[in-house]
Scaffold this motif. Structure first.
Motif, PDB file in Angstrom:
ATOM      1  N   LEU A 110       1.974   0.936  -3.075  1.00  0.00           N
ATOM      2  CA  LEU A 110       2.347  -0.006  -2.380  1.00  0.00           C
ATOM      3  C   LEU A 110       1.524  -1.351  -1.896  1.00  0.00           C
ATOM      4  CD1 LEU A 110       2.103   2.975   0.234  1.00  0.00           C
ATOM      5  CD2 LEU A 110       3.851   2.018  -1.077  1.00  0.00           C
ATOM      6  N   GLU A 111       0.192  -1.296  -2.040  1.00  0.00           N
ATOM      7  CA  GLU A 111      -0.806  -2.568  -1.817  1.00  0.00           C
ATOM      8  C   GLU A 111      -0.170  -3.891  -2.690  1.00  0.00           C
ATOM      9  OE1 GLU A 111      -5.426  -4.135  -2.035  1.00  0.00           O
ATOM     10  OE2 GLU A 111      -4.974  -2.075  -2.148  1.00  0.00           O
ATOM     11  N   ARG A 112       0.083  -3.286  -4.092  1.00  0.00           N
ATOM     12  CA  ARG A 112      -0.076  -3.935  -5.359  1.00  0.00           C
ATOM     13  C   ARG A 112       1.275  -4.418  -5.344  1.00  0.00           C
ATOM     14  NH1 ARG A 112      -0.702  -6.747 -10.428  1.00  0.00           N
ATOM     15  NH2 ARG A 112       0.983  -6.458 -12.276  1.00  0.00           N
ATOM     16  N   TYR A 141       7.093  -1.637   2.600  1.00  0.00           N
ATOM     17  CA  TYR A 141       7.714  -1.518   3.468  1.00  0.00           C
ATOM     18  C   TYR A 141       8.567  -1.071   5.115  1.00  0.00           C
ATOM     19  CZ  TYR A 141       7.076  -6.103   1.296  1.00  0.00           C
ATOM     20  OH  TYR A 141       6.691  -7.881   0.215  1.00  0.00           O
ATOM     21  N   LYS A 142       7.504   0.184   5.143  1.00  0.00           N
ATOM     22  CA  LYS A 142       8.112   1.068   5.846  1.00  0.00           C
ATOM     23  C   LYS A 142       7.474   0.798   6.883  1.00  0.00           C
ATOM     24  CE  LYS A 142       4.103   4.181   5.275  1.00  0.00           C
ATOM     25  NZ  LYS A 142       3.579   5.485   4.939  1.00  0.00           N
ATOM     26  N   ALA A 147      10.767  -7.561   7.293  1.00  0.00           N
ATOM     27  CA  ALA A 147      10.021  -8.433   7.050  1.00  0.00           C
ATOM     28  C   ALA A 147      10.690  -8.437   5.306  1.00  0.00           C
ATOM     29  CB  ALA A 147       8.580  -7.988   6.741  1.00  0.00           C
ATOM     30  N   LEU A 148      10.981  -7.305   5.189  1.00  0.00           N
ATOM     31  CA  LEU A 148      11.785  -7.227   3.084  1.00  0.00           C
ATOM     32  C   LEU A 148      12.523  -7.529   3.740  1.00  0.00           C
ATOM     33  CD1 LEU A 148      11.997  -6.100   0.634  1.00  0.00           C
ATOM     34  CD2 LEU A 148      12.554  -3.601   1.140  1.00  0.00           C
ATOM     35  N   PHE A 149      13.798  -7.734   4.771  1.00  0.00           N
ATOM     36  CA  PHE A 149      15.022  -7.509   4.937  1.00  0.00           C
ATOM     37  C   PHE A 149      15.426  -9.541   4.560  1.00  0.00           C
ATOM     38  CE2 PHE A 149      15.805  -3.886   7.244  1.00  0.00           C
ATOM     39  CZ  PHE A 149      15.671  -2.952   5.962  1.00  0.00           C
ATOM     40  N   ARG A 167      12.634   5.706   5.508  1.00  0.00           N
ATOM     41  CA  ARG A 167      11.731   4.745   5.985  1.00  0.00           C
ATOM     42  C   ARG A 167      12.330   2.743   6.087  1.00  0.00           C
ATOM     43  NH1 ARG A 167       8.999   8.432   2.458  1.00  0.00           N
ATOM     44  NH2 ARG A 167       9.525   7.524   0.330  1.00  0.00           N
ATOM     45  N   LEU A 168      14.010   2.816   5.381  1.00  0.00           N
ATOM     46  CA  LEU A 168      13.614   1.053   5.665  1.00  0.00           C
ATOM     47  C   LEU A 168      15.388   1.236   6.820  1.00  0.00           C
ATOM     48  CD1 LEU A 168      14.257   0.080   2.242  1.00  0.00           C
ATOM     49  CD2 LEU A 168      12.867  -0.659   3.270  1.00  0.00           C
TER      50      LEU A 168
END
Length: 296
Positions: A110-112, A141-142, A147-149, A167-168
């Motif tokens: 997740l961090e990477r 990005y759960k 932010a992902l979109f 989650r998304l």
């Protein structure tokens, strides 16, 4: 608008081997970059990379952090290896214009993922770096899917399973899973179309009834049920291979919707061809026989 997924995907699959000409060289068929996680967590990326290579990408490179270099080097042969330490390292690697498809997520961590996904998408675009986002690249990005979109572009393909989808797209998943009180019921097709429209890119919602949707409303269902059942796909790593299949086809020039449809169809065909006892490593190795059976 529904397409005839089995017919179209089979037709596209039959062109995969035929697209290689006598005067071609490896870069004619694209260069896919698969990003890996750290030591002890590289297997998923290696599965994806093997899938991309088997489906015909000319060159496939596994991008690894320093801690995983020796581990991956001892496990690969035809695959290439590149050190990708962090955001700056990825930005530097992406200066290579021969790279034309990316895959982030399988075993990434997740961090990477939070560090690398913005770089991959900022430097991407349908003309340069079509990108498959799977597994950790989605789960990272759960807490802030918007932010992902905001970073996604039309060359992306998201490949969530049910948990990642929830989650998304929590509100869409809630509507899908709610008990209908009046008709028509909200279907997986409705949910995947809504997700693709929100994300602005192709979404492949995995399952025995995999649904693939484009933001413009196009949609197809790749069913692995009834006479096409492939229960052996319920094994660790099979989804990583699917992500690799899609990435390899993107590298070869397939558009995102066609790449997702064709890869999903071939994924099931490989499982059906192998049968009981299947493990994820078998899927890429079964692909040549499947393509030969298609006349490729």
């Amino acid at each position: 608008m529904f397409r005839e997924p089995h017919t179209l995907s089979k037709s596209a699959a039959m062109t995969i081997a035929l697209r290689k000409g006598e005067d071609d060289h490896k870069y004619t068929h694209g260069h896919a970059l698969i990003l890996s996680g750290g030591a002890g967590k590289t297997g998923a990326a290696r599965l994806a990379a093997r899938g991309a290579l088997r489906i015909g990408a000319g060159v496939v490179t596994v991008g690894v952090p320093p801690s995983a270099q020796m581990e991956v080097a001892g496990q690969i042969t035809a695959l290439m290896l590149k050190r990708v330490e962090g955001a700056d390292g990825l930005a530097e690697v992406l200066q290579d214009k021969r790279i034309n498809a990316l895959c982030l997520g399988p075993g990434l961590g997740l961090e990477r993922a939070r560090e690398l996904v913005p770089v991959a998408l900022r430097q991407g675009g349908i003309e340069s770096h079509p990108t498959v986002l799977d597994a950790d690249a989605l789960s990272a990005y759960k807490d802030d899917p918007e932010a992902l979109f905001e970073m996604l572009h039309e060359g992306c393909v998201l490949t969530p399973h049910g948990g990642e989808f929830a989650r998304l797209f929590p509100d869409i998943a809630e509507q899908l899973n709610s008990v209908p009180t009046k008709g028509p019921a909200y279907s997986k097709v409705d949910a995947t179309r809504a997700a693709a429209k929100r994300a602005g890119c192709v979404v492949l919602f995995k399952g025995p009834d995999t649904v693939i949707a484009h933001p413009d409303g196009r949609c197809s269902i790749n069913s692995a049920q009834y006479e096409r059942a492939a229960p052996w796909l319920a094994t660790a790593g099979s989804g990583d291979v699917l992500a690799g299949f899609i990435t390899g086809l993107l590298a070869r020039g397939f558009d995102p919707m066609q790449a997702a449809e064709t890869a999903a169809w071939l994924h099931v065909e490989c499982a059906r061809s192998f049968g009981p006892g299947l493990i994820a490593e078998d899927l890429p190795e079964q692909l040549p026989q499947v393509l030969r059976n298609l006349g490729g």
